[in-house]
Motif scaffolding. Structure first.
Motif, PDB file in Angstrom:
ATOM      1  N   SER A 151       1.272  -5.555   2.205  1.00  0.00           N
ATOM      2  CA  SER A 151       1.090  -4.383   3.055  1.00  0.00           C
ATOM      3  C   SER A 151       1.824  -3.179   2.470  1.00  0.00           C
ATOM      4  CB  SER A 151       1.600  -4.675   4.466  1.00  0.00           C
ATOM      5  OG  SER A 151       3.000  -4.923   4.451  1.00  0.00           O
ATOM      6  N   TRP A 152       1.411  -2.010   2.918  1.00  0.00           N
ATOM      7  CA  TRP A 152       2.023  -0.756   2.456  1.00  0.00           C
ATOM      8  C   TRP A 152       2.963  -0.241   3.533  1.00  0.00           C
ATOM      9  CZ3 TRP A 152      -0.240   4.733   2.740  1.00  0.00           C
ATOM     10  CH2 TRP A 152       0.508   5.613   1.940  1.00  0.00           C
ATOM     11  N   ARG A 153       4.178   0.079   3.133  1.00  0.00           N
ATOM     12  CA  ARG A 153       5.186   0.580   4.072  1.00  0.00           C
ATOM     13  C   ARG A 153       5.732   1.905   3.545  1.00  0.00           C
ATOM     14  NH1 ARG A 153       8.449  -5.178   4.910  1.00  0.00           N
ATOM     15  NH2 ARG A 153       6.598  -6.414   5.465  1.00  0.00           N
ATOM     16  N   PRO A 154       4.967   2.974   3.723  1.00  0.00           N
ATOM     17  CA  PRO A 154       5.370   4.255   3.132  1.00  0.00           C
ATOM     18  C   PRO A 154       6.610   4.864   3.776  1.00  0.00           C
ATOM     19  CG  PRO A 154       3.457   4.547   4.539  1.00  0.00           C
ATOM     20  CD  PRO A 154       3.690   3.072   4.442  1.00  0.00           C
ATOM     21  N   LEU A 155       6.842   4.568   5.053  1.00  0.00           N
ATOM     22  CA  LEU A 155       7.989   5.103   5.787  1.00  0.00           C
ATOM     23  C   LEU A 155       8.584   3.996   6.634  1.00  0.00           C
ATOM     24  CD1 LEU A 155       6.343   8.417   7.083  1.00  0.00           C
ATOM     25  CD2 LEU A 155       7.970   8.236   5.176  1.00  0.00           C
ATOM     26  N   ARG A 156       9.851   4.159   6.983  1.00  0.00           N
ATOM     27  CA  ARG A 156      10.491   3.172   7.851  1.00  0.00           C
ATOM     28  C   ARG A 156       9.711   3.061   9.165  1.00  0.00           C
ATOM     29  NH1 ARG A 156      15.472   0.843   8.208  1.00  0.00           N
ATOM     30  NH2 ARG A 156      16.249   2.104   6.462  1.00  0.00           N
ATOM     31  N   GLY A 157       9.372   1.843   9.527  1.00  0.00           N
ATOM     32  CA  GLY A 157       8.644   1.614  10.766  1.00  0.00           C
ATOM     33  C   GLY A 157       7.139   1.745  10.654  1.00  0.00           C
ATOM     34  N   VAL A 158       6.633   2.138   9.483  1.00  0.00           N
ATOM     35  CA  VAL A 158       5.191   2.273   9.275  1.00  0.00           C
ATOM     36  C   VAL A 158       4.688   1.074   8.475  1.00  0.00           C
ATOM     37  CG1 VAL A 158       3.348   3.651   8.263  1.00  0.00           C
ATOM     38  CG2 VAL A 158       5.294   4.790   9.360  1.00  0.00           C
ATOM     39  N   HIS A 159       3.720   0.365   9.031  1.00  0.00           N
ATOM     40  CA  HIS A 159       3.191  -0.842   8.383  1.00  0.00           C
ATOM     41  C   HIS A 159       1.680  -0.712   8.299  1.00  0.00           C
ATOM     42  CE1 HIS A 159       3.387  -5.292   7.513  1.00  0.00           C
ATOM     43  NE2 HIS A 159       2.119  -5.161   7.839  1.00  0.00           N
ATOM     44  N   VAL A 160       1.143  -0.631   7.079  1.00  0.00           N
ATOM     45  CA  VAL A 160      -0.292  -0.516   6.871  1.00  0.00           C
ATOM     46  C   VAL A 160      -0.777  -1.811   6.223  1.00  0.00           C
ATOM     47  CG1 VAL A 160      -2.148   0.780   5.774  1.00  0.00           C
ATOM     48  CG2 VAL A 160      -0.096   1.981   6.571  1.00  0.00           C
ATOM     49  N   GLY A 161      -1.573  -2.561   6.952  1.00  0.00           N
ATOM     50  CA  GLY A 161      -2.042  -3.852   6.459  1.00  0.00           C
ATOM     51  C   GLY A 161      -1.782  -4.924   7.486  1.00  0.00           C
ATOM     52  N   VAL A 162      -2.030  -6.177   7.112  1.00  0.00           N
ATOM     53  CA  VAL A 162      -1.800  -7.283   8.038  1.00  0.00           C
ATOM     54  C   VAL A 162      -0.364  -7.774   7.910  1.00  0.00           C
ATOM     55  CG1 VAL A 162      -4.209  -7.995   8.007  1.00  0.00           C
ATOM     56  CG2 VAL A 162      -2.625  -8.990   6.360  1.00  0.00           C
ATOM     57  N   ARG A 163       0.087  -8.479   8.932  1.00  0.00           N
ATOM     58  CA  ARG A 163       1.455  -9.005   8.938  1.00  0.00           C
ATOM     59  C   ARG A 163       1.414 -10.463   8.498  1.00  0.00           C
ATOM     60  NH1 ARG A 163       4.767  -5.278  11.068  1.00  0.00           N
ATOM     61  NH2 ARG A 163       3.779  -3.615  12.281  1.00  0.00           N
ATOM     62  N   GLN A 219      -5.874   3.924   1.013  1.00  0.00           N
ATOM     63  CA  GLN A 219      -6.096   2.822   0.082  1.00  0.00           C
ATOM     64  C   GLN A 219      -5.681   3.194  -1.337  1.00  0.00           C
ATOM     65  OE1 GLN A 219     -10.249   1.895   0.809  1.00  0.00           O
ATOM     66  NE2 GLN A 219      -9.727   0.292   2.287  1.00  0.00           N
ATOM     67  N   ARG A 220      -5.942   4.432  -1.744  1.00  0.00           N
ATOM     68  CA  ARG A 220      -5.526   4.852  -3.086  1.00  0.00           C
ATOM     69  C   ARG A 220      -4.007   4.787  -3.235  1.00  0.00           C
ATOM     70  NH1 ARG A 220      -9.667   8.752  -2.360  1.00  0.00           N
ATOM     71  NH2 ARG A 220      -8.126  10.298  -1.678  1.00  0.00           N
ATOM     72  N   ARG A 221      -3.306   5.307  -2.266  1.00  0.00           N
ATOM     73  CA  ARG A 221      -1.842   5.321  -2.349  1.00  0.00           C
ATOM     74  C   ARG A 221      -1.277   3.906  -2.223  1.00  0.00           C
ATOM     75  NH1 ARG A 221       0.635   9.961   1.370  1.00  0.00           N
ATOM     76  NH2 ARG A 221       2.487   9.292   0.185  1.00  0.00           N
ATOM     77  N   SER A 222      -1.861   3.113  -1.355  1.00  0.00           N
ATOM     78  CA  SER A 222      -1.418   1.736  -1.198  1.00  0.00           C
ATOM     79  C   SER A 222      -1.630   0.944  -2.483  1.00  0.00           C
ATOM     80  CB  SER A 222      -2.173   1.077  -0.040  1.00  0.00           C
ATOM     81  OG  SER A 222      -1.895  -0.294   0.040  1.00  0.00           O
ATOM     82  N   TYR A 223      -2.759   1.158  -3.130  1.00  0.00           N
ATOM     83  CA  TYR A 223      -3.055   0.428  -4.369  1.00  0.00           C
ATOM     84  C   TYR A 223      -2.047   0.770  -5.460  1.00  0.00           C
ATOM     85  CZ  TYR A 223      -5.503  -1.137  -8.568  1.00  0.00           C
ATOM     86  OH  TYR A 223      -5.811  -1.743  -9.748  1.00  0.00           O
ATOM     87  N   ARG A 224      -1.728   2.055  -5.603  1.00  0.00           N
ATOM     88  CA  ARG A 224      -0.757   2.453  -6.633  1.00  0.00           C
ATOM     89  C   ARG A 224       0.606   1.819  -6.380  1.00  0.00           C
ATOM     90  NH1 ARG A 224      -3.406   7.604  -6.130  1.00  0.00           N
ATOM     91  NH2 ARG A 224      -1.749   8.362  -4.751  1.00  0.00           N
ATOM     92  N   GLU A 225       1.012   1.809  -5.114  1.00  0.00           N
ATOM     93  CA  GLU A 225       2.311   1.211  -4.779  1.00  0.00           C
ATOM     94  C   GLU A 225       2.310  -0.280  -5.056  1.00  0.00           C
ATOM     95  OE1 GLU A 225       5.178  -1.023  -2.469  1.00  0.00           O
ATOM     96  OE2 GLU A 225       3.020  -1.018  -2.059  1.00  0.00           O
ATOM     97  N   LEU A 226       1.220  -0.967  -4.662  1.00  0.00           N
ATOM     98  CA  LEU A 226       1.153  -2.413  -4.852  1.00  0.00           C
ATOM     99  C   LEU A 226       1.076  -2.769  -6.328  1.00  0.00           C
ATOM    100  CD1 LEU A 226       0.970  -5.249  -3.671  1.00  0.00           C
ATOM    101  CD2 LEU A 226      -1.520  -4.940  -3.494  1.00  0.00           C
TER     102      LEU A 226
END
Length: 401
Positions: A151-163, A219-226
């Motif tokens: 999952s992508w966590r760009p900021l504290r408390g922000v969760h993008v994706g499944v747990r 999705q673009r930003r999440s992919y780069r981070e992952l």
């Protein structure tokens, strides 16, 4: 498109004229086309088939005989054991952790099973449970795979994706790998990171252009981070384990995940059947290959035709996207106040007045595989004929979840 759907309807009606609804079919030509396309998207990396999205021993075997497909990603340990014993595959990774003590005892008591099945882990407590079932010195070494949270966590408390897994960072992955390396009776052989926010989320939802734009940006930003984090995590794990595979992706992200140099194999399954959720993807859309038929049993009012059954609703958030879609004939739609019902489903639209009692309506399920929990067999259509009827998991008496 309308003409093609009319031709498909005619072909399916002719092929199944001897069958009484409800029943489900798989169009073999479409299935094979999708299987080839998925291998092409994987760009040379082997594709592991997600059994949850197929749920038929015969069709899993058919797919695994094709070039480019290798191994199974199962959804429970009892299923993995069944697939190995049925000789579907000798390389089965269980996608989720297990607490099934009976299945663990069976796995730990059979060296051949232990060599063929890989357990998913992300917590030392899961290792403890295995040891409580059968101590390390009394069992063969068990293969395990680390589930890295993608999952992508760009900021504290922000969760993008499944747990999924609690193991998110490269540091945590390395620490967990060290823990496994220090435990007797386990061998860490793989890492899996499933990027659900990319693979499982359509980036072109119909009629929602702004939402689609936002999803693609995320999705673009999440992919780069992952890309960076998965590579670092794999490097950290390799300091403690000789990895055989690094698995990632799904139908919706196959090409992007395959481009990650840290990934050695990808997973796909839904793209074989082509359910409606994948109509919302831009990069690649599978050919619809799986359908179920319901019979018109009443005409309650002008412009309305009602079929028996139809309420085969998919798992996930309780929203319209999880409802089955009337597909053939084209131009039908569900009634907003009733949706898809367990015993009856009223349909409206331009084609409703042309339907008569006894006619068929062909539906597509929202998700792949789950349709198999509703029928005992899948009728395999080749051209204008049903060439076989193969059991689903349900039809084979296999109930896993």
């Amino acid at each position: 498109m309308a003409i093609e759907r009319d031709l498909l309807r005619d072909r399916l009606d002719r092929a199944t004229a001897h069958l009484d609804p409800p029943f489900a079919v798989v169009d073999l030509a479409a299935l094979d086309t999708n299987a080839t396309a998925l291998v092409d998207l994987a760009a040379g990396k082997p594709v592991r088939v997600a059994s949850k999205s197929v749920r038929s021993h015969d069709l899993l075997t058919r797919v695994l005989r094709r070039p480019g497909w290798r191994g199974v990603l199962a959804f429970t340990l009892p299923e993995a054991i069944r697939l190995v014993r049925a000789e579907v595959s000798d390389d089965v990774v269980v996608a989720y952790p297990t607490a099934d003590r009976a299945a663990l005892a069976e796995l730990a008591g059979d060296p051949e099973l232990a060599a063929a099945v890989t357990l998913m882990v992300d917590d030392p407590a899961q290792l403890d449970l295995v040891d409580a079932v059968r101590a390390p010195g009394q069992r063969p070494e068990l293969r395990v795979c680390l589930d890295l949270d993608a999952s992508w966590r760009p900021l504290r408390g922000v969760h993008v994706g499944v747990r999924r897994s609690p193991v998110h960072s490269a540091t945590a992955a390395g620490a967990f790998a060290a823990t496994v390396a220090g435990r007797r009776g386990f061998r860490l052989v793989g890492v899996m990171a499933y990027e659900a926010q990319i693979a499982g989320l359509g980036d072109a939802p119909p009629g929602q252009a702004l939402r689609g734009t936002a999803i693609r940006a995320v999705q673009r930003r999440s992919y780069r981070e992952l890309l960076a984090r998965r590579g670092a995590a794999v490097d950290a794990v390799r300091q403690h384990a000789d990895l055989e595979f690094v698995n990632g992706g799904g139908t919706g992200s196959l090409a992007a995940t395959s481009a990650d140099p840290a990934v050695t194999e990808v997973t796909a399954g839904s793209g074989l059947y082509g359910p409606t959720l994948f109509d919302a993807y831009r990069a690649w859309r599978p050919v619809p290959a799986a359908f179920f038929a319901c019979a018109v049993v009443r005409r309650p009012a002008p412009g309305v035709a009602t079929v028996l059954g139809g309420g085969w609703v998919a798992s996930g958030p309780a929203e319209r996207s999880r409802l089955p879609r009337p597909w053939l004939p084209a131009g039908l739609r569900l009634v907003g106040t009733e949706g898809a019902g367990e015993v009856q489903t009223p349909l409206t639209g331009a084609e409703a007045d042309r339907l008569r009692v006894g006619d068929r309506v062909w539906f597509r399920h929202a998700k792949a595989g789950e349709v198999c929990e509703r029928v005992n067999e899948l009728h395999l259509v080749d051209g204008e004929a049903v060439v076989a009827a193969v059991p689903t998991y349900r039809g084979a008496g296999w109930a896993f979840l």
